[in-house]
Write an enzyme that holds these catalytic residues in place. Structure first.
Site, PDB file in Angstrom:
ATOM      1  N   GLY A   6       0.770  -1.234   0.000  1.00 59.40           N
ATOM      2  CA  GLY A   6       0.000   0.000   0.000  1.00 59.40           C
ATOM      3  C   GLY A   6       0.802   1.286   0.000  1.00 59.40           C
ATOM      4  CB  SER A   7       4.309   2.215  -0.667  1.00 58.17           C
ATOM      5  OG  SER A   7       4.542   1.839  -1.995  1.00 58.17           O
ATOM      6  CG  ASN A   8       2.100   3.393  -5.695  1.00 61.41           C
ATOM      7  OD1 ASN A   8       2.530   4.433  -6.183  1.00 61.41           O
ATOM      8  ND2 ASN A   8       2.688   2.223  -5.859  1.00 61.41           N
ATOM      9  CG  LEU A  46      -0.964  -7.366  -7.622  1.00 60.45           C
ATOM     10  CD1 LEU A  46       0.056  -8.245  -6.946  1.00 60.45           C
ATOM     11  CD2 LEU A  46      -0.290  -6.368  -8.556  1.00 60.45           C
ATOM     12  CG  ASN A  76      -2.848  -0.293 -13.287  1.00 68.72           C
ATOM     13  OD1 ASN A  76      -2.787  -0.578 -12.093  1.00 68.72           O
ATOM     14  ND2 ASN A  76      -2.087  -0.886 -14.188  1.00 68.72           N
ATOM     15  CG  HIS A 114       2.719  -1.417 -15.542  1.00 64.01           C
ATOM     16  ND1 HIS A 114       2.274  -2.670 -15.174  1.00 64.01           N
ATOM     17  CD2 HIS A 114       3.851  -1.625 -16.268  1.00 64.01           C
ATOM     18  CE1 HIS A 114       3.087  -3.587 -15.674  1.00 64.01           C
ATOM     19  NE2 HIS A 114       4.061  -2.975 -16.337  1.00 64.01           N
ATOM     20  CD  GLU A 135       5.361   2.211  -8.812  1.00 58.02           C
ATOM     21  OE1 GLU A 135       4.229   1.946  -8.413  1.00 58.02           O
ATOM     22  OE2 GLU A 135       6.269   1.363  -8.879  1.00 58.02           O
TER      23      GLU A 135
HETATM   24  C1  GAR Z   1       3.688  -0.988  -7.302  1.00 63.39           C
HETATM   25  O1  GAR Z   1       5.032  -1.001  -7.719  1.00 63.39           O
HETATM   26  C2  GAR Z   1       2.763  -0.952  -8.498  1.00 63.39           C
HETATM   27  O2  GAR Z   1       3.262  -0.220  -9.580  1.00 63.39           O
HETATM   28  C3  GAR Z   1       2.694  -2.415  -8.856  1.00 63.39           C
HETATM   29  O3  GAR Z   1       2.575  -3.061  -7.602  1.00 63.39           O
HETATM   30  C4  GAR Z   1       3.320  -2.314  -6.634  1.00 63.39           C
HETATM   31  C5  GAR Z   1       2.438  -2.097  -5.424  1.00 63.39           C
HETATM   32  O4  GAR Z   1       3.160  -1.515  -4.398  1.00 63.39           O
HETATM   33  N1  GAR Z   1       1.575  -2.678  -9.703  1.00 63.39           N
HETATM   34  C6  GAR Z   1       1.638  -3.565 -10.698  1.00 63.39           C
HETATM   35  O5  GAR Z   1       2.626  -4.249 -10.893  1.00 63.39           O
HETATM   36  C7  GAR Z   1       0.394  -3.674 -11.555  1.00 63.39           C
HETATM   37  N2  GAR Z   1       0.667  -4.355 -12.778  1.00 63.39           N
HETATM   38  P1  GAR Z   1       2.406  -0.793  -3.197  1.00 63.39           P
HETATM   39  O6  GAR Z   1       1.406  -1.799  -2.656  1.00 63.39           O
HETATM   40  O7  GAR Z   1       3.484  -0.463  -2.217  1.00 63.39           O
HETATM   41  O8  GAR Z   1       1.722   0.436  -3.748  1.00 63.39           O
END
Ligand code: GAR
Length: 204
Positions: A12-14, A89, A106, A108, A178
Protein backbone atom coordinates in the site's frame (compact mmCIF):
# COMPACT_ATOMS: atom_id res chain seq x y z
CA UNK A 1 -13.86 17.34 -4.48
CA UNK A 2 -13.03 14.10 -6.25
CA UNK A 3 -14.37 10.90 -4.66
CA UNK A 4 -11.91 8.04 -4.99
CA UNK A 5 -12.08 4.28 -4.55
CA UNK A 6 -8.66 2.70 -4.28
CA UNK A 7 -8.04 -0.95 -5.17
CA UNK A 8 -5.01 -2.61 -3.57
CA UNK A 9 -3.37 -6.01 -3.11
CA UNK A 10 -0.15 -5.38 -1.21
CA UNK A 11 1.79 -3.17 1.14
CA UNK A 12 0.00 0.00 0.00
CA UNK A 13 2.83 2.48 -0.43
CA UNK A 14 1.13 4.05 -3.47
CA UNK A 15 -2.13 4.26 -1.54
CA UNK A 16 -0.19 5.97 1.26
CA UNK A 17 1.23 8.49 -1.24
CA UNK A 18 -2.34 9.41 -2.25
CA UNK A 19 -3.38 9.84 1.39
CA UNK A 20 -0.34 12.03 2.06
CA UNK A 21 -1.12 14.23 -0.94
CA UNK A 22 -4.65 14.64 0.43
CA UNK A 23 -3.48 15.33 4.02
CA UNK A 24 -1.02 17.95 2.84
CA UNK A 25 -3.78 19.54 0.73
CA UNK A 26 -1.82 19.06 -2.48
CA UNK A 27 -4.74 16.98 -3.69
CA UNK A 28 -8.37 17.89 -3.21
CA UNK A 29 -9.96 14.47 -3.00
CA UNK A 30 -11.27 11.93 -0.55
CA UNK A 31 -10.87 8.18 -0.45
CA UNK A 32 -14.38 6.84 0.07
CA UNK A 33 -13.41 3.18 0.17
CA UNK A 34 -10.66 0.66 -0.34
CA UNK A 35 -11.16 -2.66 -2.12
CA UNK A 36 -8.80 -5.62 -2.04
CA UNK A 37 -8.65 -9.18 -3.28
CA UNK A 38 -6.82 -10.17 -0.08
CA UNK A 39 -7.97 -11.21 3.37
CA UNK A 40 -5.29 -9.02 4.86
CA UNK A 41 -2.48 -6.84 3.50
CA UNK A 42 -0.47 -3.76 4.46
CA UNK A 43 -2.76 -1.47 2.49
CA UNK A 44 -5.75 -2.66 4.53
CA UNK A 45 -3.95 -1.68 7.73
CA UNK A 46 -3.28 1.78 6.31
CA UNK A 47 -6.97 2.17 5.41
CA UNK A 48 -8.00 1.14 8.92
CA UNK A 49 -5.58 3.67 10.42
CA UNK A 50 -7.28 6.39 8.36
CA UNK A 51 -10.76 5.01 9.20
CA UNK A 52 -11.50 4.32 5.55
CA UNK A 53 -13.89 1.41 4.93
CA UNK A 54 -12.17 -1.64 3.42
CA UNK A 55 -13.89 -4.42 1.50
CA UNK A 56 -12.39 -7.74 0.41
CA UNK A 57 -13.70 -8.89 -2.96
CA UNK A 58 -13.97 -12.34 -4.48
CA UNK A 59 -15.56 -13.96 -7.51
CA UNK A 60 -16.57 -16.90 -5.34
CA UNK A 61 -18.78 -17.03 -2.24
CA UNK A 62 -15.95 -16.72 0.29
CA UNK A 63 -17.15 -15.76 3.77
CA UNK A 64 -16.20 -12.19 4.62
CA UNK A 65 -15.75 -11.26 0.93
CA UNK A 66 -18.16 -9.30 -1.24
CA UNK A 67 -18.99 -9.86 -4.92
CA UNK A 68 -18.23 -7.49 -7.80
CA UNK A 69 -21.98 -6.80 -8.03
CA UNK A 70 -21.82 -5.45 -4.49
CA UNK A 71 -18.68 -3.48 -5.40
CA UNK A 72 -20.59 -1.76 -8.20
CA UNK A 73 -23.47 -0.95 -5.83
CA UNK A 74 -21.07 0.52 -3.26
CA UNK A 75 -19.24 2.61 -5.86
CA UNK A 76 -22.56 4.06 -6.96
CA UNK A 77 -23.77 4.66 -3.41
CA UNK A 78 -20.50 6.37 -2.45
CA UNK A 79 -20.64 8.49 -5.62
CA UNK A 80 -17.16 7.45 -6.63
CA UNK A 81 -15.78 9.56 -9.48
CA UNK A 82 -12.49 7.77 -10.03
CA UNK A 83 -11.22 4.24 -9.37
CA UNK A 84 -7.50 4.05 -8.70
CA UNK A 85 -5.69 0.72 -9.02
CA UNK A 86 -2.72 1.20 -6.71
CA UNK A 87 -0.98 -2.17 -6.81
CA UNK A 88 -4.17 -4.15 -7.47
CA UNK A 89 -3.07 -7.37 -9.09
CA UNK A 90 -6.39 -8.79 -10.33
CA UNK A 91 -8.20 -7.87 -13.54
CA UNK A 92 -11.40 -5.89 -13.00
CA UNK A 93 -14.49 -7.49 -14.55
CA UNK A 94 -15.62 -6.01 -17.86
CA UNK A 95 -18.87 -4.85 -16.23
CA UNK A 96 -16.97 -2.49 -13.91
CA UNK A 97 -14.74 -1.29 -16.77
CA UNK A 98 -17.89 -0.50 -18.80
CA UNK A 99 -19.54 1.32 -15.89
CA UNK A 100 -16.42 3.42 -15.26
CA UNK A 101 -15.11 3.95 -18.79
CA UNK A 102 -12.19 6.43 -18.68
CA UNK A 103 -12.66 6.72 -14.92
CA UNK A 104 -10.31 3.93 -13.87
CA UNK A 105 -6.57 4.47 -13.71
CA UNK A 106 -3.72 2.07 -12.95
CA UNK A 107 -0.09 2.56 -11.97
CA UNK A 108 2.34 0.19 -13.65
CA UNK A 109 5.99 -0.08 -12.56
CA UNK A 110 7.57 0.10 -16.04
CA UNK A 111 7.38 2.11 -19.23
CA UNK A 112 4.39 0.67 -21.09
CA UNK A 113 3.78 -0.67 -23.70
CA UNK A 114 6.91 -2.66 -22.76
CA UNK A 115 6.94 -5.06 -19.81
CA UNK A 116 3.18 -5.19 -19.34
CA UNK A 117 0.42 -7.75 -19.72
CA UNK A 118 -0.80 -10.76 -17.76
CA UNK A 119 1.60 -11.87 -15.03
CA UNK A 120 3.61 -8.66 -15.26
CA UNK A 121 3.23 -7.18 -11.84
CA UNK A 122 5.49 -6.21 -8.96
CA UNK A 123 8.92 -7.83 -8.95
CA UNK A 124 8.10 -9.89 -12.09
CA UNK A 125 8.24 -6.62 -14.01
CA UNK A 126 11.54 -5.47 -12.51
CA UNK A 127 13.13 -8.88 -13.08
CA UNK A 128 12.05 -8.80 -16.75
CA UNK A 129 13.43 -5.28 -17.13
CA UNK A 130 16.71 -6.28 -15.44
CA UNK A 131 17.10 -9.38 -17.62
CA UNK A 132 16.34 -7.40 -20.77
CA UNK A 133 19.44 -5.22 -20.16
CA UNK A 134 17.34 -2.08 -20.71
CA UNK A 135 19.05 1.12 -19.57
CA UNK A 136 15.91 2.95 -18.53
CA UNK A 137 12.77 2.00 -16.70
CA UNK A 138 10.07 4.07 -15.07
CA UNK A 139 6.43 4.26 -14.13
CA UNK A 140 3.27 4.61 -16.20
CA UNK A 141 -0.21 5.75 -15.21
CA UNK A 142 -2.83 4.74 -17.74
CA UNK A 143 -6.58 4.41 -18.16
CA UNK A 144 -7.85 0.87 -17.67
CA UNK A 145 -9.65 -0.95 -20.45
CA UNK A 146 -10.57 -4.61 -20.81
CA UNK A 147 -7.04 -5.76 -21.67
CA UNK A 148 -4.17 -5.92 -19.13
CA UNK A 149 -1.99 -2.77 -19.20
CA UNK A 150 -3.44 -1.73 -22.55
CA UNK A 151 -5.41 1.47 -21.88
CA UNK A 152 -4.36 4.92 -23.01
CA UNK A 153 -1.26 6.27 -21.30
CA UNK A 154 -1.81 9.39 -19.21
CA UNK A 155 1.67 10.04 -17.79
CA UNK A 156 5.08 8.42 -17.60
CA UNK A 157 8.37 9.17 -15.99
CA UNK A 158 11.63 7.44 -16.76
CA UNK A 159 14.65 6.66 -14.58
CA UNK A 160 18.20 5.72 -15.53
CA UNK A 161 18.97 2.14 -14.49
CA UNK A 162 22.22 1.70 -16.40
CA UNK A 163 24.22 1.20 -13.19
CA UNK A 164 21.88 -1.08 -11.20
CA UNK A 165 23.04 -4.44 -9.92
CA UNK A 166 19.70 -6.10 -9.19
CA UNK A 167 15.95 -6.02 -9.95
CA UNK A 168 15.43 -4.80 -6.36
CA UNK A 169 17.44 -1.68 -7.13
CA UNK A 170 15.23 -1.00 -10.16
CA UNK A 171 12.13 -1.45 -7.98
CA UNK A 172 13.46 1.06 -5.47
CA UNK A 173 14.15 3.71 -8.11
CA UNK A 174 10.83 3.17 -9.87
CA UNK A 175 8.82 3.26 -6.63
CA UNK A 176 10.13 6.75 -5.87
CA UNK A 177 8.72 7.90 -9.22
CA UNK A 178 5.42 6.09 -8.64
CA UNK A 179 4.83 7.94 -5.39
CA UNK A 180 4.97 11.27 -7.24
CA UNK A 181 3.34 10.25 -10.50
CA UNK A 182 0.12 8.72 -9.16
CA UNK A 183 -0.92 11.68 -6.94
CA UNK A 184 0.11 14.02 -9.79
CA UNK A 185 -2.25 12.31 -12.24
CA UNK A 186 -5.13 12.19 -9.75
CA UNK A 187 -4.65 15.90 -9.10
CA UNK A 188 -4.69 16.66 -12.84
CA UNK A 189 -7.89 14.61 -13.22
CA UNK A 190 -9.47 16.43 -10.27
CA UNK A 191 -8.63 19.73 -11.97
CA UNK A 192 -10.13 18.41 -15.25
CA UNK A 193 -6.76 18.86 -16.92
CA UNK A 194 -6.66 15.39 -18.43
CA UNK A 195 -8.22 15.35 -21.86
CA UNK A 196 -8.61 12.37 -24.17
CA UNK A 197 -8.01 13.35 -27.75
CA UNK A 198 -8.43 10.48 -30.20
CA UNK A 199 -5.69 8.00 -29.32
CA UNK A 200 -3.71 10.26 -27.02
CA UNK A 201 -4.20 11.74 -23.59
CA UNK A 202 -3.24 15.34 -23.10
CA UNK A 203 -2.33 16.56 -19.63
CA UNK A 204 -2.59 20.34 -19.36
C1 GAR B 1 3.69 -0.99 -7.30
O1 GAR B 1 5.03 -1.00 -7.72
C2 GAR B 1 2.76 -0.95 -8.50
O2 GAR B 1 3.26 -0.22 -9.58
C3 GAR B 1 2.69 -2.42 -8.86
O3 GAR B 1 2.58 -3.06 -7.60
C4 GAR B 1 3.32 -2.31 -6.63
C5 GAR B 1 2.44 -2.10 -5.42
O4 GAR B 1 3.16 -1.52 -4.40
N1 GAR B 1 1.57 -2.68 -9.70
C6 GAR B 1 1.64 -3.56 -10.70
O5 GAR B 1 2.63 -4.25 -10.89
C7 GAR B 1 0.39 -3.67 -11.56
N2 GAR B 1 0.67 -4.35 -12.78
P1 GAR B 1 2.41 -0.79 -3.20
O6 GAR B 1 1.41 -1.80 -2.66
O7 GAR B 1 3.48 -0.46 -2.22
O8 GAR B 1 1.72 0.44 -3.75
Amino acid sequence: MLNLAVFVSGRGSNFQSILEAISSKVLEAQVKSVFTDKESCGAMEIAEKYSIPVYSISNTDKPGFISYKEVSELLLKQQVDLIVLAGFLKKLPDTVVDEYENRIINIHPALLPCFGGKGMYGMNVHRAVFNSSAKVSGATVHFVDKIYDNGKIIAQEAVDISDVGSPEEIAERVLKIEHKLLPFVIKKISEKKVVISENRVIVH
